[in-house]
Structure formats: C-alpha cells, structure tokens
Design an enzyme around this catalytic site. Structure first.
Site, PDB file in Angstrom:
ATOM      1  NE  ARG A  30      -4.089  -1.979   2.012  1.00 49.60           N
ATOM      2  CZ  ARG A  30      -4.782  -2.564   2.966  1.00 49.60           C
ATOM      3  NH1 ARG A  30      -4.488  -2.314   4.238  1.00 49.60           N
ATOM      4  NH2 ARG A  30      -5.763  -3.394   2.678  1.00 49.60           N
ATOM      5  CB  ILE A  33      -0.493   1.649  -3.923  1.00 47.29           C
ATOM      6  CG1 ILE A  33      -0.504   0.180  -4.366  1.00 47.29           C
ATOM      7  CG2 ILE A  33      -1.655   2.389  -4.584  1.00 47.29           C
ATOM      8  CD1 ILE A  33      -1.705  -0.603  -3.876  1.00 47.29           C
ATOM      9  CE1 TYR A 168      -2.980  -1.089  -7.234  1.00 44.28           C
ATOM     10  CE2 TYR A 168      -4.088  -1.170  -9.361  1.00 44.28           C
ATOM     11  CZ  TYR A 168      -3.068  -0.699  -8.555  1.00 44.28           C
ATOM     12  OH  TYR A 168      -2.135   0.165  -9.080  1.00 44.28           O
ATOM     13  CD  GLU A 169      -2.406  -5.351  -2.353  1.00 40.86           C
ATOM     14  OE1 GLU A 169      -2.501  -5.297  -1.123  1.00 40.86           O
ATOM     15  OE2 GLU A 169      -2.175  -6.400  -2.970  1.00 40.86           O
ATOM     16  N   GLY A 170      -7.232  -3.345  -1.613  1.00 39.73           N
ATOM     17  CA  GLY A 170      -8.172  -2.744  -0.671  1.00 39.73           C
ATOM     18  C   GLY A 170      -9.000  -1.667  -1.338  1.00 39.73           C
TER      19      GLY A 170
END
Length: 401
Positions: A30, A33, A168-170
């Site tokens: 995260r 990101i 994505y990724e949450g």
C-alpha cells in the site's frame, strides 16, 4: 516485514505473535501504491503544465495579444494545486514508509505497539493518494481541452492506470472504514486513560479551547483542521453510542453511521497530510530558494485543501466566513506568484519524454508538430479514403441514392 508464520516439518502451524503481523506485506504494498499514485500525478501535471505554457488562446485584455492559457487564473487553479499535491503526498508517503521501518525494528524486540497505527495510516494514505491522484489527473486532462482526450497526449492512459489503484489492494471505501474503526477505538481509549499513537494523539488534547481569530499561519491552519477533525470524531462516536443506547446492535449502528464515519476518516488523513507537509518543509535543510518555493507550495496546498473542504471547518466553528474570504483572496495571489515557476518545477520532476510519451508534454514544447506527426501516423490517415469506405459504405450509399 517478518511475520514469523511458519509450518514445522511435522505439519504443525506456528502462529505469529499477533494476527496483525500477517498484514505486513499488504502494508508495504500500500505504501508502494502511494508512491505510484503520486508518480502518475507527477507525469500528468508535467504534461498539462507544459501544454498550458505553449497553448495561446483568447485574450484577457482586448488590447493585448493572446496569452499562454497558464496566464488565466482558472487554469492556474487547475494546474498549480496538483503540483503542490505531488509534494504533499510524497512527504506523507515518506512518513508512513519510515513508520513501516520503525515497526520492523520494533518487532525484533517483540514490540507491536505501532502496528495498529501503521495499519490505519497505510489504509488511509493509500485511499487518499489514489483518490486525489485520480481526481487530479482528470482535472489536468480537462485543462488541456480537446487535446487532453487524444490518445497521443497519454493523459487517458495515465488516468486509467491511476484510477485502477482505487480498488486493488483494498477498495477505498473499505479502507476508509478501517481508518474510522481505528479512530473510534482510540477515542474510547482516551476515556480509559490509554496511551495514543502520534497520528491520533490530538484526540486526547483539549480541543475545546478557542483558536486565536487572527492566526492564519500554516501552523494555525493545521490547528484549525485538527480541531475540526476532533469535532467530527466526537460527533461520530456520539452517534454510534446513541444508536446503541436506543437498542441497536453495534454492527447495525456502525452500518447506519458509516457515511459520517468515512467522512471522519477522510478528514483525519487530510489533516495528517497537511501536518506532515508543514513539518517536512519546516525541517528542510536545502538551499534557501528551494525552501521558499516549498513553503509557497505548502501554503498553496493548505489553502486549496481548506477552501475545498470548508464545510467541516465552518461546521466546527474553526473558521469564520470573513477568514474564509481572506484565505480565498490569498489563494488567488499565490497562484499568480507560483505561475512564474510552474514550468521550472515540473521540469525538476525530471520526467523523461520517453516516460511521458505525450505529444502535449515533451520537453521541447513542440506540441503542434508532434500532434501533426501523430495524426499522420494514424492508420485512418494513411489514405485519403479509407478501405472501409470502398469495401462497405460506397455500395450502400450509392444504392440509397
């Protein structure tokens, strides 16, 4: 981050010291990101700023020639705050990354105290970075007019890359609720005399004090944001409690309060980003001209953030109408000042032409020749009349005639 999860040779599963350790890799991704998002925004703002310095259109004064569109205040308002946002997100991402490494070191001694803090910050900053980068890139795409929609501008492609990160990724709404859950837990800890981590320590401060009416410095604006976020946390906690007192189960009460909780989490992370920007500029030890420029960008980001989110400050009584008018006037003046350095700032991002891949944002500013060459390379322009006309349309049109 070592989670200390392992399976022995006999098949025995050994649990980590804390279940939260399993989120280590996710937290690291995260943070990555966040950096990806600000780099997408960096590319887009480089393209849009250079284009705005090349494009001439209309007249501000009928007695003068057509100016660069970057001379228009509305164009400055689209472009310059996005430059400031790149720095704001970068400084905050650096802080969360450093927190991640601190947690890694603490784990060697079995210290897990910072894990909930890291989890909440990584959730919130990932959601904020991806949201602000996506909306910023769209603003920049629109700022380029019709040319911004061309594939050769590369802005549509950059936008697609950036917006995908919101899910994505949450998925971002889920992440905001994770942050809200952390805030509610910390707010309850205050009443129990518990110790709070750095990002939420303000929940234990005396937020009922009156803010000096003339303090509109950067530090003063951050204080006003802090007080406003505290009021939102306080209000959300009160709503949850009142619903439970009325007989609702906690899960039902949480769902019924979730819109306010998301807004609460968003305000908290925006306060965090503003605070980190001010703090990072304050401790910057580079050259004085660069520091002055960073101070201007920091001020712009604060003014932009507060005027766009003025509702939470007005509702909390942290800002008056007169003060808001004053800040909006200062924002306009600051845009005019920073406009002179806009191209130099984005050039300093050092985004190579091969990375930008844009007809609008190349370093040499040769926009129109690049647009012409890109148009001539299109398969549709290889011949005066397309093959599709001869093969499909011609017979159909003549039969109708």
């Amino acid at each position: 981050m070592k989670t200390r999860i392992r399976v022995c040779q006999d098949g025995t599963y050994v649990k980590p010291a804390s279940n939260k350790l399993a989120y280590g890799t996710m937290v690291f991704v995260r943070v990555g990101i966040c950096y990806d998002s600000l780099r997408h925004l960096m590319r887009a703002v480089t393209i849009a700023t250079r284009y705005a310095a090349v494009r001439h259109q209309s007249k501000i004064d009928s007695r003068e020639s057509e100016p660069q569109i970057l001379e228009y205040q509305t164009q400055q308002y689209k472009v310059l705050p996005q430059i400031a946002t790149v720095f704001a997100l970068m400084f905050s991402a650096n802080t969360v990354r450093n927190t991640y490494y601190t947690v890694q070191d603490n784990l060697k001694d079995g210290n897990l105290n910072l894990l909930p803090e890291l989890h909440a910050l990584s959730c919130g900053l990932k959601a904020l970075c991806t949201t602000d980068a996506t909306s910023g890139i769209e603003i920049l795409r629109l700022s380029c007019g019709g040319h911004g929609y061309l594939a050769s501008s590369n802005l549509p492609r950059i936008f697609v890359w950036a917006t995908a990160a919101q899910t994505y990724e949450g998925e971002n709404t889920v992440l905001w609720l994770q942050v809200a859950r952390y805030l509610m837990k910390c707010y309850r800890e205050v009443s129990r005399g518990g110790q709070l981590q750095p990002s939420v320590v303000y929940l234990a401060e005396d937020n009922h004090t009156i803010i000096p009416t003339r303090d509109l410095t950067n530090e003063g604006l951050v204080q006003r944001l802090k007080r406003s976020v505290f009021r939102m946390v306080q209000s959300s906690a009160a709503e949850l409690e009142s619903r439970q007192i009325a007989g609702e189960r906690y899960e039902r009460a949480w769902n019924a309060s979730s819109i306010g909780l998301v807004k609460c989490a968003q305000a908290h992370i925006r306060y965090f980003v503003c605070k980190q920007f001010v703090k990072s500029v304050g401790i910057y030890e580079g050259s004085e001209p660069v520091k002055q420029l960073l101070e201007q960008l920091c001020r712009l980001y604060l003014l932009y953030t507060i005027t766009k989110n003025q509702g939470i400050l007005l509702r909390a009584g942290s800002l008056s109408n007169g003060e808001l008018n004053k800040l909006e006037g200062e924002l306009g003046e600051l845009l005019a000042e920073l406009r002179l350095d806009a191209v130099n700032i984005v050039d300093a991002f050092d985004c190579h032409d091969a990375v930008l891949n844009s007809t609008l944002g190349s370093w040499d500013g040769d926009v129109y020749n690049r647009l012409y060459r890109a148009a001539m390379e299109s398969p549709l322009n290889k011949s005066d009349v397309t093959d599709g006309y001869q093969k499909y349309m011609k017979a159909h049109l003549k039969s109708n005639l």
